[in-house]
Scaffold this motif. Structure first.
Motif, PDB file in Angstrom:
ATOM      1  N   SER A 119       0.861  -1.186   0.000  1.00 38.19           N
ATOM      2  CA  SER A 119       0.000   0.000   0.000  1.00 38.19           C
ATOM      3  C   SER A 119       0.902   1.242   0.000  1.00 38.19           C
ATOM      4  CB  SER A 119      -0.886   0.004   1.241  1.00 38.19           C
ATOM      5  OG  SER A 119      -0.072   0.233   2.385  1.00 38.19           O
ATOM      6  N   VAL A 120       0.305   2.383  -0.312  1.00 38.90           N
ATOM      7  CA  VAL A 120       1.081   3.624  -0.321  1.00 38.90           C
ATOM      8  C   VAL A 120       1.668   3.874   1.071  1.00 38.90           C
ATOM      9  CG1 VAL A 120       0.931   6.135  -0.616  1.00 38.90           C
ATOM     10  CG2 VAL A 120      -0.252   4.622  -2.217  1.00 38.90           C
ATOM     11  N   TYR A 121       0.878   3.587   2.101  1.00 37.01           N
ATOM     12  CA  TYR A 121       1.354   3.813   3.465  1.00 37.01           C
ATOM     13  C   TYR A 121       2.560   2.908   3.778  1.00 37.01           C
ATOM     14  CZ  TYR A 121       1.343   4.235   8.551  1.00 37.01           C
ATOM     15  OH  TYR A 121       1.715   4.438   9.852  1.00 37.01           O
ATOM     16  N   GLU A 122       2.485   1.653   3.320  1.00 38.53           N
ATOM     17  CA  GLU A 122       3.617   0.729   3.547  1.00 38.53           C
ATOM     18  C   GLU A 122       4.855   1.209   2.788  1.00 38.53           C
ATOM     19  OE1 GLU A 122       1.070  -3.434   4.191  1.00 38.53           O
ATOM     20  OE2 GLU A 122       1.675  -2.813   2.172  1.00 38.53           O
ATOM     21  N   LEU A 123       4.647   1.674   1.542  1.00 40.43           N
ATOM     22  CA  LEU A 123       5.795   2.169   0.753  1.00 40.43           C
ATOM     23  C   LEU A 123       6.427   3.383   1.427  1.00 40.43           C
ATOM     24  CD1 LEU A 123       4.412   1.905  -2.896  1.00 40.43           C
ATOM     25  CD2 LEU A 123       6.247   0.538  -1.882  1.00 40.43           C
ATOM     26  N   GLU A 124       5.579   4.232   2.004  1.00 39.17           N
ATOM     27  CA  GLU A 124       6.109   5.416   2.696  1.00 39.17           C
ATOM     28  C   GLU A 124       6.952   4.989   3.902  1.00 39.17           C
ATOM     29  OE1 GLU A 124       3.319   8.513   3.706  1.00 39.17           O
ATOM     30  OE2 GLU A 124       4.787   9.550   4.964  1.00 39.17           O
ATOM     31  N   LYS A 125       6.431   4.005   4.659  1.00 38.86           N
ATOM     32  CA  LYS A 125       7.194   3.535   5.832  1.00 38.86           C
ATOM     33  C   LYS A 125       8.537   2.947   5.423  1.00 38.86           C
ATOM     34  CE  LYS A 125       4.050   1.168   8.525  1.00 38.86           C
ATOM     35  NZ  LYS A 125       3.697   0.423   9.725  1.00 38.86           N
ATOM     36  N   ILE A 126       8.508   2.142   4.333  1.00 36.33           N
ATOM     37  CA  ILE A 126       9.750   1.496   3.860  1.00 36.33           C
ATOM     38  C   ILE A 126      10.753   2.567   3.410  1.00 36.33           C
ATOM     39  CG2 ILE A 126      10.721   0.027   2.027  1.00 36.33           C
ATOM     40  CD1 ILE A 126       8.004  -1.538   2.131  1.00 36.33           C
ATOM     41  N   THR A 127      10.261   3.554   2.641  1.00 37.50           N
ATOM     42  CA  THR A 127      11.160   4.593   2.101  1.00 37.50           C
ATOM     43  C   THR A 127      11.745   5.437   3.231  1.00 37.50           C
ATOM     44  OG1 THR A 127       9.718   4.684   0.182  1.00 37.50           O
ATOM     45  CG2 THR A 127      11.316   6.452   0.400  1.00 37.50           C
ATOM     46  N   ARG A 128      10.905   5.803   4.198  1.00 41.83           N
ATOM     47  CA  ARG A 128      11.407   6.642   5.302  1.00 41.83           C
ATOM     48  C   ARG A 128      12.409   5.861   6.158  1.00 41.83           C
ATOM     49  NH1 ARG A 128       8.942  11.523   6.162  1.00 41.83           N
ATOM     50  NH2 ARG A 128       6.974  11.922   5.083  1.00 41.83           N
ATOM     51  N   ARG A 129      12.122   4.583   6.375  1.00 39.92           N
ATOM     52  CA  ARG A 129      13.045   3.779   7.193  1.00 39.92           C
ATOM     53  C   ARG A 129      14.397   3.600   6.465  1.00 39.92           C
ATOM     54  NH1 ARG A 129      13.129   0.219  11.816  1.00 39.92           N
ATOM     55  NH2 ARG A 129      15.338  -0.254  11.902  1.00 39.92           N
ATOM     56  N   TYR A 130      14.301   3.363   5.172  1.00 42.61           N
ATOM     57  CA  TYR A 130      15.522   3.234   4.360  1.00 42.61           C
ATOM     58  C   TYR A 130      16.346   4.518   4.478  1.00 42.61           C
ATOM     59  CZ  TYR A 130      18.266   2.835  -0.032  1.00 42.61           C
ATOM     60  OH  TYR A 130      19.267   2.784  -0.975  1.00 42.61           O
ATOM     61  N   THR A 131      15.665   5.672   4.379  1.00 48.41           N
ATOM     62  CA  THR A 131      16.370   6.958   4.477  1.00 48.41           C
ATOM     63  C   THR A 131      17.032   7.110   5.843  1.00 48.41           C
ATOM     64  OG1 THR A 131      14.654   7.882   3.052  1.00 48.41           O
ATOM     65  CG2 THR A 131      16.100   9.459   4.153  1.00 48.41           C
ATOM     66  N   SER A 132      16.323   6.741   6.895  1.00 46.58           N
ATOM     67  CA  SER A 132      16.947   6.922   8.216  1.00 46.58           C
ATOM     68  C   SER A 132      18.120   5.967   8.409  1.00 46.58           C
ATOM     69  CB  SER A 132      15.922   6.841   9.356  1.00 46.58           C
ATOM     70  OG  SER A 132      15.259   5.631   9.298  1.00 46.58           O
ATOM     71  N   GLU A 133      18.061   4.788   7.779  1.00 45.62           N
ATOM     72  CA  GLU A 133      19.221   3.881   7.823  1.00 45.62           C
ATOM     73  C   GLU A 133      20.412   4.534   7.111  1.00 45.62           C
ATOM     74  OE1 GLU A 133      19.477   0.915   9.419  1.00 45.62           O
ATOM     75  OE2 GLU A 133      17.432   1.141  10.141  1.00 45.62           O
ATOM     76  N   LEU A 134      20.144   5.194   5.993  1.00 41.73           N
ATOM     77  CA  LEU A 134      21.223   5.878   5.258  1.00 41.73           C
ATOM     78  C   LEU A 134      21.804   7.017   6.097  1.00 41.73           C
ATOM     79  CD1 LEU A 134      19.732   6.150   1.614  1.00 41.73           C
ATOM     80  CD2 LEU A 134      21.381   4.478   2.467  1.00 41.73           C
ATOM     81  N   VAL A 135      20.926   7.758   6.792  1.00 44.75           N
ATOM     82  CA  VAL A 135      21.391   8.869   7.635  1.00 44.75           C
ATOM     83  C   VAL A 135      22.292   8.322   8.746  1.00 44.75           C
ATOM     84  CG1 VAL A 135      20.677  10.660   9.292  1.00 44.75           C
ATOM     85  CG2 VAL A 135      19.428  10.390   7.127  1.00 44.75           C
TER      86      VAL A 135
END
Ligand code: NAD
Length: 473
Positions: A119-135
């Protein structure tokens, strides 16, 4: 790596690199350093899905080279993602940036998911988590590593990334430059969305304008009336088809996941796109014939074939059946080294991915510069140029006693908007790169193909840059 391929994607890139390296003066160690992927971040993180279950997500970010900073390269969402693929794509980014004179090292990211299954909400969670892992690991930032869209991602994901990054780095004045391909409202640049497709068009148009090259291919000069086949009606394929059609070429076939369609009189990509949106498929488009398999489109009689979907689609197996005179690699790595050998024998001109699809990264560079300068392109000069042009035109009309038409007046007086400047910068970049590569190729007839000439251009530029840094005494 599929069973009918002899090499992994990264090995294919290395093979092409080695083939080109023989034509350069650099010693083995220098070449080894250029080839190597400097940093590879392989990560796993959990995400709670809408149904309450927890899924462990596999993702990567690879920084191939830091000979220039920051690193730059898209993020791909696909269930085909693996470390080898991300490494290959990151190294292609290094060479691509060097060829088009964009001062970045290569990088690439990938999340092993099929976005259609979330779902869009799941994709948002995955993308934000990926970004915070990169940070957390210092793998993202306007001066470190700047992702962008790629297969399966777009403006929406880039907006989530910049929002996550800037909330984790409050007060970082250049934070918007941590990612490109953003919506305009989030610091994006006008002209980014169509950039890769437009760059593919500019590159192929320049090749088609070379009289000697066209003569060799048995084609007339220019793109008008040329027949074009496009595989993949996503961001890159759609825009490539659009710019070819607008320039007077005929897009006779389009291929997607579900099949391919053909119309000798030409297809309108927007109408096909709307048909696909309404029916869920490009098949049964009014006036067009359905082809038996989607891969049949790759084997059609045409002047220009544009694979704009995924890698390895033209390989040793199907290359002998390809009838196009020119192949424009809009996707990354669509033709394997085995296919290149077949093209060389058949006299097919393959215009290589790593510079042809550099439109995206070129305009990303413009977006990043806009973010660092905190001002929209054209803001300072548009009005000045219009006032100056009005004045010059007024003087010419007064001295000549003649008036230009209203349409001409509008054209002459127009001061550049952001999109005009971005398109113009892209056009200049693609024309220059095409000529540089062709010049290398023409100077040494033993260089087997345009891909090798492009790699030589990249190797020379990256090695020179290392040498200038004093890394290679
Ligand atoms: P996208 O997701 O917008 O589009 C890809 C399209 O290809 C989709 O419509 C998909 O359904 C279709 N497709 C997938 N498998 C197919 C198949 N077997 N046959 C026919 N169609 C198929 O992705 P994109 O951004 O257009 O990227 C396409 C390619 O271009 C990728 O290789 C990417 O790495 C490369 N590229 C993209 C950019 C960019 O700016 N987006 C820049 C440089 C290179």
């Amino acid at each position: 790596m599929s069973s009918n391929q002899a090499y992994s994607f990264f090995e294919s890139v290395e093979k092409s690199f080695d083939k080109a390296a023989q034509f350069t003066k650099w010693d083995k160690g220098v070449l080894e350093q250029i080839k190597a992927c400097n940093s590879i971040y392989s990560m796993r993180f959990p995400v709670k899905l809408d149904d309450g279950s927890i899924e462990v997500i596999e993702a990567y970010r690879v920084q191939h080279s830091q000979h220039k900073s920051p690193c730059k390269g898209g993020i791909r969402f696909s269930d085909e993602v693996n470390q080898d693929e991300v490494m290959a794509l990151a190294s292609l980014m290094t060479y691509k940036c060097a060829i088009v004179n964009v001062p970045f090292g290569g990088g690439k990211g990938g999340i092993k998911i099929n976005p259609r299954n979330y779902s869009v909400y799941e994709l948002e969670k995955i993308t934000r988590r990926y970004t915070s892992e990169l940070v957390k690991k210092n793998f993202i930032g306007p001066g470190i590593d700047v992702p962008a869209p790629d297969y399966g991602t777009g403006e929406r994901e880039m907006a989530w990334i910049v929002d996550t990054y800037t909330s984790l780095k409050p007060g970082e004045i250049d934070g918007a430059g941590c990612v490109t391909g953003k919506p305009i409202t989030q610091g994006g640049v006008r002209g980014r969305k169509e950039a890769t497709g437009l760059g593919v068009f500019f590159g192929i148009r320049e090749v088609c304008n070379m009289e000697d090259v066209m003569q060799k291919q048995g084609l007339s000069v220019g793109v008008v009336a040329k027949t074009v086949v496009v595989q993949g009606l996503g961001n890159v394929g759609y825009h490539t088809a659009k710019f070819f059609r607008e320039a007077g070429a005929k897009v006779v076939a389009l291929a997607e996941y579900e099949g391919a369609i053909y119309n000798a009189d030409g297809l309108n990509e927007e109408e096909v796109f709307q048909h696909r949106k309404a029916t869920g498929s490009i098949l049964n488009f009014p006036g067009a014939t359905n082809l038996a398999k989607n891969t049949d489109a790759l084997e059609l009689e045409c002047d220009i074939l544009i694979p704009a979907a995924l890698e390895n689609v033209i390989n040793g197996e199907n290359a002998p059946r390809v009838k196009a005179k020119i192949i424009g690699e809009a996707a990354n790595g669509p033709c394997t080294p085995e296919a290149d050998e077949v093209f060389a024998k058949k006299g097919i001109l393959c215009v290589p991915d790593m510079y042809l699809n550099a439109g995206g990264v070129t305009v990303s560079y413009f977006e990043w510069l806009k973010n660092l300068s905190h001002v929209r392109y054209g803001r300072m000069e548009k009005r000045f140029t219009e006032n100056m042009n009005t004045h010059i035109l007024g003087q010419i009309e007064e001295l000549s006693g003649k008036k230009v038409s209203d349409q001409e007046r509008k054209f002459i007086m127009h001061g550049p908007e952001e999109q005009d400047l971005v398109h113009s910068g892209l056009e200049e970049t693609m024309i220059t790169a095409t000529r540089e590569i062709m010049d290398i190729w023409k100077k040494d007839p033993s260089i087997p193909d345009m891909r090798t000439a492009a790699y030589i251009s990249a190797i020379n530029k990256v090695a020179t840059s290392y040498a200038e840094l004093g890394i290679f005494p």
